[in-house]
Write a protein that holds these residues in place. Sequence first.
Motif, short mmCIF file in Angstrom:
data_model
loop_
_atom_site.label_atom_id
_atom_site.label_comp_id
_atom_site.label_asym_id
_atom_site.label_seq_id
_atom_site.Cartn_x
_atom_site.Cartn_y
_atom_site.Cartn_z
N GLN A 90 -2.11 5.92 7.71
CA GLN A 90 -1.42 7.55 9.03
C GLN A 90 -2.83 7.72 10.19
OE1 GLN A 90 -0.13 11.08 7.81
NE2 GLN A 90 -2.04 11.74 7.25
N ARG A 306 -2.44 -1.51 8.61
CA ARG A 306 -1.22 -1.47 8.96
C ARG A 306 -1.28 0.71 9.44
NH1 ARG A 306 3.03 -4.88 9.57
NH2 ARG A 306 3.48 -5.23 7.44
N ASP A 309 0.61 6.52 13.32
CA ASP A 309 1.64 7.42 12.92
C ASP A 309 2.95 6.72 12.44
OD1 ASP A 309 2.99 10.52 12.62
OD2 ASP A 309 4.05 9.53 13.95
N ASN A 310 2.84 5.36 13.23
CA ASN A 310 3.63 5.01 12.76
C ASN A 310 4.28 4.14 10.93
OD1 ASN A 310 5.88 4.98 14.57
ND2 ASN A 310 4.86 3.22 15.77
N ARG A 312 3.05 5.12 8.51
CA ARG A 312 2.48 6.82 7.66
C ARG A 312 3.61 6.82 6.54
NH1 ARG A 312 5.24 11.34 7.40
NH2 ARG A 312 6.24 11.90 9.28
N THR A 333 7.66 3.38 5.46
CA THR A 333 7.15 4.35 6.95
C THR A 333 8.37 4.86 7.28
OG1 THR A 333 6.99 2.35 7.91
CG2 THR A 333 5.06 2.29 6.62
N SER A 335 8.68 4.92 10.36
CA SER A 335 9.00 4.31 11.34
C SER A 335 10.21 2.78 10.82
CB SER A 335 8.00 3.75 12.32
OG SER A 335 7.36 2.63 12.26
N VAL A 337 8.78 0.30 10.12
CA VAL A 337 7.75 -0.91 10.58
C VAL A 337 7.02 -0.78 9.04
CG1 VAL A 337 6.04 -2.03 11.99
CG2 VAL A 337 7.93 -0.70 12.93
#
Length: 543
Positions: A90, A306, A309-310, A312, A333, A335, A337
């Motif tokens: 994250q 990766r 925050d997206n 996380r 995650t 998001s 993504v």
Amino acid sequence: MLLSLPVLLGILISPANSQLLFPVNSAQTPFEAPLRDCSGKAGRRWNVARPPRVAIVGAGAGGSSAAYFLRHFGDLKGAGLETEVTVYDQSDYVGGRATVIWPWNDDPFTSPRNTSDFPVELGASIFVSANRNLQKARKVFDLAEDAYGGEEGGMAIWDGERFVLEEEKLGWSWWQKAKLIWRYGRSPFTVRSLVQKTVADFVSLYSLEFVSRGAFTSVSNFTAITGLQEPASLHADEFFGKQGVADLFTNEIISAATQVNYGTPIHRLHGVGALVSLAATGAVSVRGGNRQIFENFVGRSGARLRLGDNARVQSILKLDAPRSGRAQWVVRTVSGVGSGTYDAVILAAPFHQTGIQMVNSLAPSRIPKQPYVPLYVSFIMTNASAPQASYFGLPDKTVMPVEIFGTFTTSSSSKPTFNSLNYLRALSPEASARLGEGTFHIVKMFSDRPLEADMLDDLFGQGNVAKMVVKRWLAYPKLEPVTKEDDFAPVRPDEGLYYPNSFERLISTMETATVSSFNAVSLLLNDFFGYVPPTSWAEWDNV
């Protein structure tokens, strides 16, 4: 480990070069009293044409090295150990609790242009010659080494009322050493023997004979065969007392070392934590930041990375194994993504800090909640060349030390207002000019609460502090004595789920994070392919 007590421990303790470390060990090693194994099942051997997909959650020392070790084994010719790896974190950088800062800059987390000033470590700062994984990685990745230290000057241990021990600016004379022996008796030599023996035992565990027996799933089993059960089960003051170490030495010297290395006095952490703190001599770091090691681990692993925050991880769902196959894991995650389905997950982060929802798995019940020590790391930009003598109740003309360590376990009625103070270095004229008049110094301080402006004025002089940058870390586990097996989390809490952070309950350092990840990777390869590494990575030829 964030800071060492190098000069004093080098004089009094002189351990075998190093901080403690430990490599992988065999779960099949016989014990006089076998311990219950609360880990999950190994699962069926891999029987699918494609390589297993592995998710690593966390890109700190443990997660980044796990990705690299998986690639290392996957590249072995004819071994058939290939994996496809994705790393999630994250944060927007690789390194976890190892990262850097430019505290004099307007944006302290961004490198200023055209500067001759190297950044300073915001988190984990040191490793030593016996930290063989980190030393090998530094050489393999061609990273420059810096001796860890600070500005020239004296060192003192402060109990809130007085300096209980002080080094003169010119170093330790024979007369000072004689006074130390008069004060502490044989205690320094007793402690030296304890540390040397423990370090020697750990270093031997890198050997081919030991590592080739395979990975282990129980940290309790590890402590049983390394002689660490007793120090791990006792508070440090009790442990050293049983070894004949005088209370005075324990309360003044050992407690200062545990306070600066683990933010904890000796009556609140186990004996292993104290032994680690005492063995932190010969410290070095990577020029430009230790996190470069971990960036190289990930960069050379070929793993998908990766960050941010997206990326996380919000939840991990276990899919039950079919009759002829293995359980799978769905990583989601916040998001969406980068979400995906994997055959194994290496959770290389403190589980209860991640906030990850674990679904359809017994892992949460097998991972005990582990509190961590909050630590405030403050960088003070000051044009004072040393702390003010008046703050410590000393005459104004006193030559002041530039390294001060707090000890909280003497009979003093006033406790130190900080854990440690260290003048790291003077800034260049260009950087100093941006802050004010004179030469500015970077002073790094540890404390268990924020430092107040009035206190800093008293400590460095009114108007002598141009800037302060503060970071609050959950820096290391609270190393309370381990009195039962369930105090440790299993290395494999469920089929296909691996938890290298289980070792932090025993020892928390950058090196041990990499070695525990090697153990987790070894266990994964044994579960999937029946493979046992013939030696540790540090001892591997031609890597």
